[in-house]
Structures are given as structure tokens and as C-alpha cells.
Design a protein around this motif. Structure first.
Motif, PDB file in Angstrom:
ATOM      1  N   GLU A 107     -82.164  15.563  27.095  1.00 51.46           N
ATOM      2  CA  GLU A 107     -81.812  14.340  26.944  1.00 51.46           C
ATOM      3  C   GLU A 107     -80.112  14.240  26.667  1.00 51.46           C
ATOM      4  N   THR A 108     -79.308  13.532  27.551  1.00 49.63           N
ATOM      5  CA  THR A 108     -77.947  13.364  27.316  1.00 49.63           C
ATOM      6  C   THR A 108     -77.350  12.137  27.278  1.00 49.63           C
ATOM      7  N   ILE A 109     -76.250  11.813  26.630  1.00 45.24           N
ATOM      8  CA  ILE A 109     -75.496  10.706  26.694  1.00 45.24           C
ATOM      9  C   ILE A 109     -74.253  10.739  27.655  1.00 45.24           C
ATOM     10  N   ILE A 110     -74.247  10.053  28.807  1.00 46.84           N
ATOM     11  CA  ILE A 110     -72.956  10.169  29.534  1.00 46.84           C
ATOM     12  C   ILE A 110     -71.995   9.078  29.303  1.00 46.84           C
ATOM     13  N   VAL A 111     -70.813   9.102  29.140  1.00 43.60           N
ATOM     14  CA  VAL A 111     -69.801   7.922  28.785  1.00 43.60           C
ATOM     15  C   VAL A 111     -68.995   8.014  30.185  1.00 43.60           C
ATOM     16  N   PHE A 112     -68.675   6.844  30.704  1.00 48.56           N
ATOM     17  CA  PHE A 112     -67.885   6.756  31.728  1.00 48.56           C
ATOM     18  C   PHE A 112     -66.388   6.356  31.333  1.00 48.56           C
ATOM     19  N   GLY A 113     -65.399   6.682  32.652  1.00 49.50           N
ATOM     20  CA  GLY A 113     -64.124   6.148  32.480  1.00 49.50           C
ATOM     21  C   GLY A 113     -63.333   6.922  31.969  1.00 49.50           C
ATOM     22  N   ALA A 114     -63.501   8.350  31.817  1.00 49.76           N
ATOM     23  CA  ALA A 114     -62.606   9.618  31.400  1.00 49.76           C
ATOM     24  C   ALA A 114     -63.289  11.219  31.597  1.00 49.76           C
ATOM     25  N   GLU A 115     -62.436  11.830  31.967  1.00 48.86           N
ATOM     26  CA  GLU A 115     -63.160  13.113  32.062  1.00 48.86           C
ATOM     27  C   GLU A 115     -62.268  14.152  31.338  1.00 48.86           C
ATOM     28  N   THR A 116     -62.689  15.296  30.751  1.00 54.78           N
ATOM     29  CA  THR A 116     -62.211  16.218  30.096  1.00 54.78           C
ATOM     30  C   THR A 116     -62.288  17.319  30.780  1.00 54.78           C
ATOM     31  N   ASP A 117     -60.951  18.605  30.254  1.00 52.65           N
ATOM     32  CA  ASP A 117     -61.424  19.958  30.788  1.00 52.65           C
ATOM     33  C   ASP A 117     -62.673  20.667  30.750  1.00 52.65           C
ATOM     34  N   SER A 118     -63.351  20.234  29.517  1.00 54.36           N
ATOM     35  CA  SER A 118     -64.828  20.954  29.502  1.00 54.36           C
ATOM     36  C   SER A 118     -65.844  20.147  29.841  1.00 54.36           C
ATOM     37  N   MET A 357     -69.858  14.098  29.030  1.00 46.58           N
ATOM     38  CA  MET A 357     -71.178  14.242  28.266  1.00 46.58           C
ATOM     39  C   MET A 357     -70.618  14.240  26.921  1.00 46.58           C
ATOM     40  N   SER A 358     -71.448  13.150  26.295  1.00 48.75           N
ATOM     41  CA  SER A 358     -71.040  12.991  24.766  1.00 48.75           C
ATOM     42  C   SER A 358     -72.277  13.253  23.881  1.00 48.75           C
ATOM     43  N   GLU A 359     -73.556  13.595  24.244  1.00 46.17           N
ATOM     44  CA  GLU A 359     -74.287  14.307  23.473  1.00 46.17           C
ATOM     45  C   GLU A 359     -75.377  14.898  24.381  1.00 46.17           C
ATOM     46  N   LEU A 360     -76.042  15.798  23.793  1.00 46.75           N
ATOM     47  CA  LEU A 360     -76.960  16.687  24.671  1.00 46.75           C
ATOM     48  C   LEU A 360     -78.101  17.371  23.488  1.00 46.75           C
ATOM     49  N   VAL A 361     -79.403  17.091  24.148  1.00 52.69           N
ATOM     50  CA  VAL A 361     -80.298  17.558  23.258  1.00 52.69           C
ATOM     51  C   VAL A 361     -81.242  18.400  24.333  1.00 52.69           C
ATOM     52  N   ARG A 362     -81.772  19.649  23.994  1.00 55.85           N
ATOM     53  CA  ARG A 362     -82.618  20.362  24.753  1.00 55.85           C
ATOM     54  C   ARG A 362     -84.039  19.821  24.182  1.00 55.85           C
ATOM     55  N   SER A 363     -84.798  19.015  24.832  1.00 60.46           N
ATOM     56  CA  SER A 363     -86.174  18.662  24.251  1.00 60.46           C
ATOM     57  C   SER A 363     -87.469  19.541  24.584  1.00 60.46           C
ATOM     58  N   LYS A 364     -87.165  20.416  25.751  1.00 54.35           N
ATOM     59  CA  LYS A 364     -88.120  21.144  26.026  1.00 54.35           C
ATOM     60  C   LYS A 364     -87.691  22.593  26.706  1.00 54.35           C
ATOM     61  N   GLN A 365     -88.206  23.614  26.505  1.00 47.66           N
ATOM     62  CA  GLN A 365     -88.049  24.869  27.297  1.00 47.66           C
ATOM     63  C   GLN A 365     -89.310  25.545  27.434  1.00 47.66           C
ATOM     64  N   GLY A 366     -89.648  25.662  28.736  1.00 50.53           N
ATOM     65  CA  GLY A 366     -90.874  26.323  29.113  1.00 50.53           C
ATOM     66  C   GLY A 366     -92.080  25.440  28.418  1.00 50.53           C
ATOM     67  N   ASP A 367     -92.995  25.955  27.406  1.00 51.43           N
ATOM     68  CA  ASP A 367     -94.067  25.096  27.043  1.00 51.43           C
ATOM     69  C   ASP A 367     -93.794  24.655  25.464  1.00 51.43           C
ATOM     70  N   TYR A 368     -92.409  24.949  25.075  1.00 52.93           N
ATOM     71  CA  TYR A 368     -91.937  24.532  23.668  1.00 52.93           C
ATOM     72  C   TYR A 368     -91.171  23.217  23.684  1.00 52.93           C
ATOM     73  N   THR A 369     -91.828  22.577  22.868  1.00 57.03           N
ATOM     74  CA  THR A 369     -90.977  20.983  22.883  1.00 57.03           C
ATOM     75  C   THR A 369     -90.453  20.736  21.411  1.00 57.03           C
ATOM     76  N   LEU A 370     -89.763  20.059  21.325  1.00 56.44           N
ATOM     77  CA  LEU A 370     -89.117  19.493  20.111  1.00 56.44           C
ATOM     78  C   LEU A 370     -89.814  18.459  19.357  1.00 56.44           C
ATOM     79  N   GLU A 371     -90.890  19.124  18.563  1.00 52.87           N
ATOM     80  CA  GLU A 371     -91.665  18.222  17.726  1.00 52.87           C
ATOM     81  C   GLU A 371     -91.891  19.079  16.617  1.00 52.87           C
ATOM     82  N   PRO A 372     -91.843  18.644  15.432  1.00 46.01           N
ATOM     83  CA  PRO A 372     -91.877  19.311  14.290  1.00 46.01           C
ATOM     84  C   PRO A 372     -92.903  20.231  13.812  1.00 46.01           C
TER      85      PRO A 372
END
Length: 404
Positions: A107-118, A357-372
Motif C-alpha cells: 500500500e503506497t501514497i503517491i503525491v503528484f507534481g514533483a519528482e526526486t532523485d530517489s 512515493m510518500s508512504e509505503l507499507v508491505r502488507s503481505k509477503q507470501g502467506d504472511y500478512t500484517l495482522e497483529p
């Protein structure tokens, strides 16, 4: 041997923002080695090494008597990213390769109007562009070309190597790599907007710092490479790669040798000013000496025919206003080797603007999810063994049952 149970296997950890993947491994080591939970593992490892002639040399004697809990991870996350970080404990390290190749959900937040070197908010602004024409409908239309198999170019700030040197090292020195950055075939299984933020309705911002003028020229040249290329098959991917490489060669107006000589005075200064600890997301750190200048000027009226390589320049009077760009929360499931930062950058080009890209969350990898209940919280490590041990034992035992 004390007869204590040996705990090892796959352990998912919830990585917070601001720490590297290597930091997570080091923290696990610091808490696991002195714990009662892993004494069975450490005793077994000491016994195993004492029977192995390779550990009998004087040079390895200390490691034989004082082993660490063996820990690795199955794919890094940038320091700014949060979410699922797969770690392997003991024998689990032998199973980490499957997590490098598996699909991942972000899950990511993308902000428009500017770009950075990274390509993200941790970098410095290279260019700004008009964003008033960017709507949810325009972005959703542009996203169609990013689904399925595509050829994607890594960010210029990444750990990819060219002639033995990582891309971020070239970028930090303000020079182009001596050969074209190769695109890679990746696959996007799902890509959709889950929330759209109209201008002025959110708090996601561009970085405040801009690249110095002497480094901006090289950065702009590298950022202007073609965006992601849709492909339908591996054969088409190879053909697209060949065409991309040919175009890169054509666009090089200055030889690498001349570029190196021209930037010789910049390299030492840039190298001393810029430092970062994680190789996945190292960004330059220098002060801006003059305002951002965009050389191209275009009509600000932009339609669905906006070209991906043709960002619209912000008129001078608008540069003085506080930016109020639109943003989008996007969820995606992708194959291994996919760069979310590159998607943000390429999507900005595809709608005739810029994006980061302003924010980034990896919510799932394989069978593992971001649940407590399915993951070890990083903060629990500081709460003490009585807090983290029950969850670690449960997760490792669950893995051992599935992998006897």
C-alpha cells in the motif's frame, strides 16, 4: 544438553519506519542471544560445532564456544517503509529464498507534481510540474498500462550494480553510469486506487530540499528515461529490453569518459556531503544553492493525451504558492523485483506531470500478512522477553509443524 526445546523457522516482523532491515536483524540478535527462549538452540549449535572439524581451528574457536542465533531476512524494506519483513531463524534461513521470489502486496501514497532523485519523499526535488489537470479518472486510465507484465527500470537510487558499482553510488557522485540501466521484466497482478485525495484535503507533502544546480542536470537526464513498458510475453520482454537499450544509446550525447571528467570537481564535494547507512535507500544530503528551474515550457492545458515524458512546467507565479497537489493511496500485488518507487515515478510521467512515493507499507509477503496475531511487533522486543517470547514461540512452532 539441557533438553530445552529448539525454536527455529520463519518469523515475520513488523518493521517500523526509520530503521533498516539490517537494524531489525541486529535487534533480534541482541534480544534472542541472552534469552531463555533460545538457550536450547544455542546449546545445540555449540554441540554441533564441536563435532565439526571445520570449527576446530583456533581462528574459529571463539565462535564455536559463543555462537549467535543465526538470523537472516527474505527481502529488504527501505528505511521509510513499514510492514512485513520476513526473517529466518536457524534452519529457517535456508527457506528465505522462496520469499525473495514470492508475490508481495504493498500500500503506497503517491503525491503528484514533483519528482526526486530517489523517487520518494526521502530524496531531494529534481523537478516540479503542473498538477492541476491530474484527476482520479486520468490516473486510473494511465494505470491500465502498468497491469500485467511490464518492463520496469530500477530507481537511480537503488542497490543495482553496473560494472561492480551500485547505482546509488553513481547518483551520489552526480554522474551517469557508464552504461544503460537495464529494465527488468516484472508482473503486476493487482493495481488499484483505494483512496483519492483532492488538492488541499491531505497532509502529504513534497520534500523541501532541492538538488543543487550542478547535480540537477545529470539527475534530470537520468529521470527522463522511458517509463515502464507493457509486455505480453517473455519474448516481447526481451525485444522491449533491446529497444530500450538502443534508445538509451541514442540519447547519450556525451561519452561516459567526458562526463566523468566534467564532473570530477563535483564528485569529491558531493561524496563528503552525502551519507546514508542503508544501501537500499541512500539519498544525497546537500543544501540547495538556487531555486529549481525547469527548462521546458508547455501549454498548461493537458488532456488524456498527455505524454509520459512531457511533464508540464509550473508557471513562475505558481512556484511561489504553497503546493496543494493531489495524492492517491494505491494498493498493488506484484512479483519479485518490483520497485514501488519506480511505479510512482513512471505514473507521474504517464499523466503528464511528476510524482513521488510518500508512504509505503508491505502488507503481505507470501502467506504472511500484517495482522497483529500473525506477526511480531518490533516494539515488543523492548517490552521484555515475557512479552515477545510467547508470540515468537507460537509463530516458530506453527512454521515447524508445517515444515517438519
Amino acid at each position: 544438553m539441557s533438553g530445552q526445546k529448539i525454536y527455529e523457522g520463519i518469523l515475520p516482523v513488523h518493521k517500523p519506519e526509520g530503521v533498516t532491515s539490517a537494524d531489525v536483524i541486529r535487534k533480534l540478535q541482541r534480544h534472542f542471544k541472552p534469552s531463555d527462549t533460545f538457550q536450547g538452540y544455542l546449546e545445540n549449535e555449540t554441540s554441533r560445532r564441536s563435532r565439526d572439524s571445520n570449527w576446530q581451528t583456533r581462528k574459529k574457536r571463539r565462535k564455536l564456544l559463543h555462537p549467535d542465533v543465526k538470523i537472516g531476512h527474505g527481502g529488504t524494506l527501505d528505511p521509510m517503509a513499514t510492514g512485513v519483513l520476513i526473517t529466518g531463524i536457524g534452519v529457517g534461513t535456508k527457506h528465505l529464498s522462496k520469499f525473495l521470489e514470492c508475490s508481495k502486496t504493498y500500500e503506497t501514497i503517491i503525491v503528484f507534481g514533483a519528482e526526486t532523485d530517489s523517487y520518494d519523499r526521502m530524496g531531494k526535488i529534481v523537478r516540479k510540474a503542473d498538477y492541476e489537470h491530474v484527476t482520479r479518472e486520468l490516473v486510473e486510465e494511465a494505470m491500465k498500462k502498468f497491469r500485467g507484465k511490464i518492463m520496469q527500470r530500477p530507481p537511480i537510487f537503488s542497490a543495482k550494480r553496473i560494472q561492480g558499482k551500485r547505482l546509488y553510488e553513481y547518483a551520489r557522485e552526480g554522474i551517469e553510469p557508464p552504461m544503460a540501466i537495464k529494465s527488468s521484466a516484472v508482473e503486476v497482478y493487482d493495481l488499484r486506487i483505494v483512496e483519492w485525495y483532492e488538492p488541499g484535503t491531505h497532509e502529504y507533502k513534497w520534500p523541501e530540499e532541492e538538488l543543487p544546480a550542478e547535480e540537477k542536470e545529470v539527475a534530470e537526464r537520468m529521470l527522463d528515461k522511458e517509463a515502464a513498458i507493457p509486455v505480453a510475453s517473455e519474448a516481447e520482454a526481451e525485444a522491449a529490453q533491446a529497444n530500450t537499450a538502443a534508445e538509451d544509446t541514442k540519447k547519450r550525447k556525451v561519452s561516459p569518459d567526458i562526463l566523468n571528467e566534467a564532473s570530477e570537481g563535483v564528485k569529491d564535494d558531493a561524496a563528503t556531503k552525502r551519507q546514508k547507512t542503508d544501501t537500499q535507500n541512500l539519498n544525497p544530503e546537500s543544501t540547495t544553492e538556487e531555486p529549481n528551474v525547469v527548462k521546458k515550457e508547455h501549454n498548461t492545458a493537458k488532456t488524456d493525451e498527455a505524454k509520459e515524458s512531457d511533464p508540464i512546467t509550473i508557471p513562475a507565479e505558481k512556484e511561489e504558492e504553497a503546493p496543494r497537489p493531489p495524492a492517491a493511496k494505491i494498493i498493488m500485488t506484484v512479483s519479485s523485483g518490483f520497485y514501488v518507487r519506480s511505479l510512482a515515478h513512471d505514473l507521474g510521467k504517464a499523466v503528464g506531470s511528476c510524482a513521488l512515493m510518500s508512504e509505503l507499507v508491505r502488507s503481505k509477503q507470501g502467506d504472511y500478512t500484517l495482522e497483529p496475531e500473525n506477526i511480531l511487533e518490533y516494539k515488543d522486543l523492548d517490552a521484555g522477553e515475557e512479552v515477545w517470547s510467547p508470540k515468537v514461540i507460537r509463530l516458530l512452532e506453527a512454521w515447524q509443524e508445517k515444515n517438519p
